[in-house]
Design a protein around this motif. Sequence first.
Motif, PDB file in Angstrom:
ATOM      1  N   VAL A 169       0.873  -1.182   0.000  1.00 24.07           N
ATOM      2  CA  VAL A 169       0.000   0.000   0.000  1.00 24.07           C
ATOM      3  C   VAL A 169       0.905   1.225   0.000  1.00 24.07           C
ATOM      4  O   VAL A 169       1.792   1.352   0.854  1.00 24.07           O
ATOM      5  CB  VAL A 169      -0.938   0.006   1.217  1.00 24.07           C
ATOM      6  CG1 VAL A 169      -1.854   1.235   1.198  1.00 24.07           C
ATOM      7  CG2 VAL A 169      -1.774  -1.281   1.262  1.00 24.07           C
ATOM      8  N   ARG A 181      -7.677  -1.608   2.251  1.00 28.97           N
ATOM      9  CA  ARG A 181      -6.879  -2.540   1.451  1.00 28.97           C
ATOM     10  C   ARG A 181      -6.395  -3.732   2.275  1.00 28.97           C
ATOM     11  O   ARG A 181      -6.395  -4.868   1.802  1.00 28.97           O
ATOM     12  CB  ARG A 181      -5.701  -1.782   0.815  1.00 28.97           C
ATOM     13  CG  ARG A 181      -6.157  -0.853  -0.322  1.00 28.97           C
ATOM     14  CD  ARG A 181      -5.188   0.285  -0.597  1.00 28.97           C
ATOM     15  NE  ARG A 181      -5.562   1.061  -1.779  1.00 28.97           N
ATOM     16  CZ  ARG A 181      -6.535   1.979  -1.808  1.00 28.97           C
ATOM     17  NH1 ARG A 181      -7.243   2.230  -0.708  1.00 28.97           N
ATOM     18  NH2 ARG A 181      -6.814   2.623  -2.923  1.00 28.97           N
ATOM     19  N   HIS A 270      -3.874  -3.177  -5.174  1.00 28.44           N
ATOM     20  CA  HIS A 270      -5.176  -2.537  -5.374  1.00 28.44           C
ATOM     21  C   HIS A 270      -5.080  -1.366  -6.335  1.00 28.44           C
ATOM     22  O   HIS A 270      -4.183  -0.539  -6.235  1.00 28.44           O
ATOM     23  CB  HIS A 270      -5.751  -2.068  -4.036  1.00 28.44           C
ATOM     24  CG  HIS A 270      -6.185  -3.202  -3.161  1.00 28.44           C
ATOM     25  ND1 HIS A 270      -5.316  -3.867  -2.323  1.00 28.44           N
ATOM     26  CD2 HIS A 270      -7.404  -3.796  -3.011  1.00 28.44           C
ATOM     27  CE1 HIS A 270      -5.972  -4.830  -1.682  1.00 28.44           C
ATOM     28  NE2 HIS A 270      -7.235  -4.808  -2.089  1.00 28.44           N
ATOM     29  N   GLY A 280      -8.627  -5.453  -6.000  1.00 25.61           N
ATOM     30  CA  GLY A 280      -7.388  -6.147  -5.655  1.00 25.61           C
ATOM     31  C   GLY A 280      -6.925  -6.980  -6.840  1.00 25.61           C
ATOM     32  O   GLY A 280      -7.403  -8.094  -7.067  1.00 25.61           O
TER      33      GLY A 280
END
Length: 656
Positions: A169, A181, A270, A280
């Motif tokens: 992320v 996420r 993502h 995703g």
Amino acid sequence: MSQPTIESILHEKRSFPPSPEFSAQARIKSMEDYQALYDAAAADPEGFWGDLAEKELEWFQKWDKVLDWNPPTAKWFVGGQLNISHNCLDRHLGTWRKNKAALIWEGEPGDSRTLTYAQLHREVCQMANVIKSFGVQKGDVVGIYMPMIPEAAIAMLACARIGAVHTVVFGGFSAEALRERLKDASAKLVITADGGYRKDAVVPLKPQVDKALDDNAIPSVDNVLVVQRTGDEITMDSGRDHWWHELQKTASADCPAEAMDSEDMLFILHTSGSTGKPKGVVHTTGGYNLYTHVTCQWTFDLQDTDVYWCTADVGWITGHSYIVYGPLSNGATTVMYEGVPRPSNPGCFWDVVEKYGVTIFYTAPTAIRAFMKAGERHPKSRNLSSLRILGTVGEPINPEAWVWYHRVIGGERCPIVDTWWQTETGGFMLTPLPGATATKPGSATRPFPGILADVVDLEGNPVEANQGGYLVIKHPWPSMMRTVYGDFDRFRRSYWENIPPKDGQHFYFAGDGARKDEDGYFWVMGRVDDVISVSGHRLGTMEIESALVSHPAVTEAAVVGKPDELRGESIVAFVSLESEHDPSEELAKALKQHVVEDIGAIARPQEIRFTDDLPKTRSGKIMRRLLRNLAAGEEISGDTSTLQDRSVLDKLRGGA
């Protein structure tokens, strides 16, 4: 009846062939060489990819079948076993590359580290053992939320080594975006840092992780591993949080790479949709390893003497494929830089090029336009003579920015590889090969060998040369995404059902419009949901934006449609100016006339709105969807988790 296609209005005729000297030393030396590779791949895709897989990667067990294709499900190298961490590290240790620089890292404050392949291997094995000590097993998901420091790449390679799935992320995302996420992926462990440096400030990361995990919001997360970067004081939960530097002291450097099935999941990344929750994107091991390896080698003409620098963040697919996995699999030297150009040092990128003798430089059109705005004095005051190849990624580049990049940064000697690809494709789909392809400013040129790309209408019929349409891929390729994590139906609907199958071919379509010119070169025209319909004409935004940026007063432009009772839509242009120009009614009129003269009256903007900045994602893409809301006087809608700076929207609202 077929839906109308997109009209193409940009006419760019300049062409830049590679120099004979460059072609002579390149891996792929001519268009004849390219065409031979392309034809071989088209005639026998399985033979083509099978031969490359055998030649370029080390396998623990050879596959039984190259491709199992049951649309839209593809399985590559079925039954084969390998490990991407092994291919990036271990196989180089028995060669002279053992003591070659694998990773050169430069921190924004000026600190630096260089890790050889042997040193990087050692640290990856240590981190892999620490991750295992938390009970993480093959198939478990690990969240990585990091600044641009070596440990970000080390964490990815450590996960891959033991068969854990990583989900990176971007370190600029909010706690809410991080939580969404991590929750979607059911992460078991989070690897983060106390903070990082960006634009002369500390970006706190651990406090964001604490917020994301508040009130047991993600019950699957048992532990948090924290790298000390800034030394700022943070809260450490004694049962859950652990310092990497403390655990590293006692961690074994012996960790054999796990044998992974070619189709075992490697990572989830993502990508935000315009509405709904982020998707995703799932990539698997064998095909992704091969495709990023070969595309990195051929597109950047990688040589053992290269110092390669991709300026992206590891939080994006560009960072996965072309900072970490592609370069290291090839045994290259890859540069990571923590910072970005900033008021205290607008020329910091050129400092890095000069300091390390960077030979290949790969960045985004947004960054190039920012370099233009900052002025030529910054690159011209540094020695950039080491550069031999330039690249661009992220969105179509307007021809004037391309020519500036070629002239000012490349000294008119460096080929530019303008690459089109997506998170979903895993690697380059359209790209020049620098020793073979004559480049045209603004065109991503031809498909990579093995990629069957076309421009079609909504019924799957190929459109005429220079007519706009929908950019599709007609045959599976090794690094294609396998599914949307936990939502196969969304995968099928989003990518495979927009255009119906034709003559047994299924069309992958992820939303971009394009045209093919008379030489077979592709010109990506932007997202089809950004198309503007004016009096029955469907116009792509990229071409109008290119016309605006070709005016000497303009550094950046974004064009959107606004509902219009008479014409269906009218064109609204948001324009940023060079520092020596001020907004005025006269300049607005001049820009409208410039567009008319450049591409015709149909493309004349109804409105010009001047702005200091445009709303962008943190990877630098302009969020035209938000500009459409603003132009129409509507409330902002959809996912805004990737927006870089919310104050830009407030300023635009004030001026709207």
